[in-house]
Design a protein around this motif. Structure first.
Motif, PDB file in Angstrom:
ATOM      1  N   LYS A 285     -27.044  37.427 -22.756  1.00 20.02           N
ATOM      2  CA  LYS A 285     -26.620  37.833 -21.407  1.00 20.02           C
ATOM      3  C   LYS A 285     -25.532  36.926 -20.857  1.00 20.02           C
ATOM      4  O   LYS A 285     -25.066  37.123 -19.719  1.00 20.02           O
ATOM      5  CB  LYS A 285     -27.820  37.842 -20.474  1.00 20.02           C
ATOM      6  N   SER A 290     -19.835  38.693 -23.294  1.00 21.80           N
ATOM      7  CA  SER A 290     -19.998  40.062 -22.809  1.00 21.80           C
ATOM      8  C   SER A 290     -19.024  41.020 -23.488  1.00 21.80           C
ATOM      9  O   SER A 290     -19.399  42.115 -23.920  1.00 21.80           O
ATOM     10  CB  SER A 290     -19.807  40.100 -21.285  1.00 21.80           C
ATOM     11  N   GLN A 318     -29.294  46.349 -23.040  1.00 16.56           N
ATOM     12  CA  GLN A 318     -30.100  45.301 -22.414  1.00 16.56           C
ATOM     13  C   GLN A 318     -29.264  44.250 -21.693  1.00 16.56           C
ATOM     14  O   GLN A 318     -29.792  43.534 -20.837  1.00 16.56           O
ATOM     15  CB  GLN A 318     -30.956  44.616 -23.479  1.00 16.56           C
ATOM     16  N   THR A 319     -27.981  44.160 -22.015  1.00 18.41           N
ATOM     17  CA  THR A 319     -27.183  43.047 -21.478  1.00 18.41           C
ATOM     18  C   THR A 319     -25.963  43.474 -20.671  1.00 18.41           C
ATOM     19  O   THR A 319     -25.384  42.640 -19.966  1.00 18.41           O
ATOM     20  CB  THR A 319     -26.691  42.149 -22.627  1.00 18.41           C
ATOM     21  N   GLN A 320     -25.564  44.755 -20.746  1.00 18.61           N
ATOM     22  CA  GLN A 320     -24.309  45.174 -20.117  1.00 18.61           C
ATOM     23  C   GLN A 320     -24.528  46.339 -19.164  1.00 18.61           C
ATOM     24  O   GLN A 320     -25.535  47.049 -19.229  1.00 18.61           O
ATOM     25  CB  GLN A 320     -23.293  45.593 -21.199  1.00 18.61           C
TER      26      GLN A 320
END
Length: 416
Positions: A285, A290, A318-320
């Protein structure tokens, strides 16, 4: 074996021993009943297993993609196969995308083989390793390459089991002794009585007493009981010779092909070439990587089927901030080259472009605009990851505003 028991019972009736004949008849009925019940159960179980295991095939008919039982495939059908599916007919590829197959069932070669329209022949019994293909069926059933191998296997003569060989040797020996005893008793009795019928019966009685009548019953009963016991353990016995062979087995040799895994794939680490930093799975994260995660996802198929691509999509979710529904792929280069790489081009309604590539480390480095010093530094990092037995992918991006793309993706101006 049942026929032998019947013959023995008839002989006992002829010599007048009704008690022995009744015993043999009861044994015949019991053994035949057990064998018949066992075979019936096995056949039903095998039929159910065949129905359960019969694969469905994806076929294009009347412009629609339908799932049909494999035995309904006909020559000329357009079949669709994708990663993880077994190819159920021989055919020629009419369309493919990053398509490779495992042909070890035919060739013994464990490495997957890439196929396209130029190398269009695919075969029944092979497994799709990656990508997707549409192929026109040219052969089915016994006419396929695998079917011809199967037909040749049917011509192989079955070998006798160890128990059959032992019984055959035993019976031959006892038969020779019985014939000698029969001849001696019959001759001596005839010499004394001059009664041919009495001599024959006496000789036959003594000859048969050499081989106890319980032996055929025991052989047949033990085989039936062995099959029954295996059935209770959940093992289906198709032939009694399996039971006979297992009874004399002392060593079982097994071969493991491939590696035992969890059948899952995870993204363990990301290396950022700009900062020369490694980020583990607890740092995905982080804002610094990113863009790498975004381009890793964009370089994958929009509808992923490869385990690695599914993992990249999952990490992106899950992260963007999910922007996949805002972009459409308008151009792509399929997996090609040696080492291989692939490129996907997306744009949104504002004509903003995202062009991402992924591939083998050597392939991406060869087309990148990095200096030799930067390439050597990356190669050292790649070697370090390789020593840890990681599966490696390198991602790249580039800006290209023209509407006409070069013929080969290697001619695009890539960057990291």
């Amino acid at each position: 074996m049942t026929l032998i028991l019947i013959a023995v019972s008839i002989i006992y009736v002829l010599v007048g021993d009704l008690g022995e004949a009744a015993f043999m008849f009861v044994a015949i009925v019991a053994v035949t009943g057990i064998s018949f019940y066992q075979d019936s159960r096995n056949q039903k179980a095998l039929q159910e297993l065949e129905k359960l295991n019969e694969p469905l095939s994806s076929v294009i008919r009347n412009g629609q993609l339908v799932e049909i039982p494999t035995h309904e495939i006909t020559i000329g059908d357009l079949c669709v196969t994708e990663e993880g599916k077994m190819i159920n007919a021989d055919g020629n590829i009419v369309h493919s995308n990053d398509f490779s197959v495992n042909e070890s069932a035919l060739t013994g070669e464990s490495m997957s083989v890439f196929k396209d329209i130029d190398h269009s022949e695919i075969y029944s019994g092979t497994l799709t390793v990656s990508g997707l293909a549409i192929f026109e069926v040219t052969a089915i059933g016994a006419e396929t390459k695998l079917g011809k191998i199967g037909m040749s296997i049917l011509s192989i003569k079955e070998e006798k089991s160890p128990l059959q060989l032992q019984i055959e040797k035993f019976v031959k020996g006892m038969a020779i002794i019985g014939i000698i005893v029969f001849a001696m008793v019959c001759g001596f009795n005839y010499f004394q009585t001059k009664d041919i019928v009495s001599s024959l019966l006496n000789g036959l009685t003594l000859a048969m007493s050499i081989l106890p009548e319980e032996i055929p019953v025991a052989f047949t009963t033990f085989m039936a009981l062995g099959s029954w016991k295996l059935l209770r353990e959940g093992i289906i016995v198709k032939k009694s010779s399996v039971v006979e062979t297992l009874g004399s087995t002392t060593v079982i040799c097994s071969d493991k092909t491939g590696t035992i895994t969890e059948n899952s794939m995870k993204l363990k680490a990301i290396y950022d070439a700009k900062t020369s930093s490694v980020f583990d799975e607890n740092q995905f994260k982080n804002v610094e990587i990113s863009e790498i995660i975004q381009y890793a996802m964009w370089s994958s198929e929009p509808v992923p089927f490869d385990p690695m691509e599914k993992t990249l999509h999952r990490v992106y979710e899950q992260t963007q901030l999910d922007e996949r529904n805002q972009y459409q792929m308008f151009f792509e280069y399929p997996l090609s080259g040696k080492p291989p790489m692939m490129t996907h081009c997306f744009k949104n309604i504002d004509n903003q472009r995202i062009i991402a590539a992924k591939g083998a480390p050597e392939a991406i480095l060869n087309v990148s605009n990095l200096s030799e010093e930067e390439k050597n530094q990356l190669k050292k990092v790649i070697d370090d990851f390789g020593l840890k037995v990681f599966q490696l992918l390198v991602f790249a991006k580039f800006n290209f505003e023209k509407d006409i793309f070069p013929k080969h993706q290697q001619n695009l101006p890539f960057g990291f």
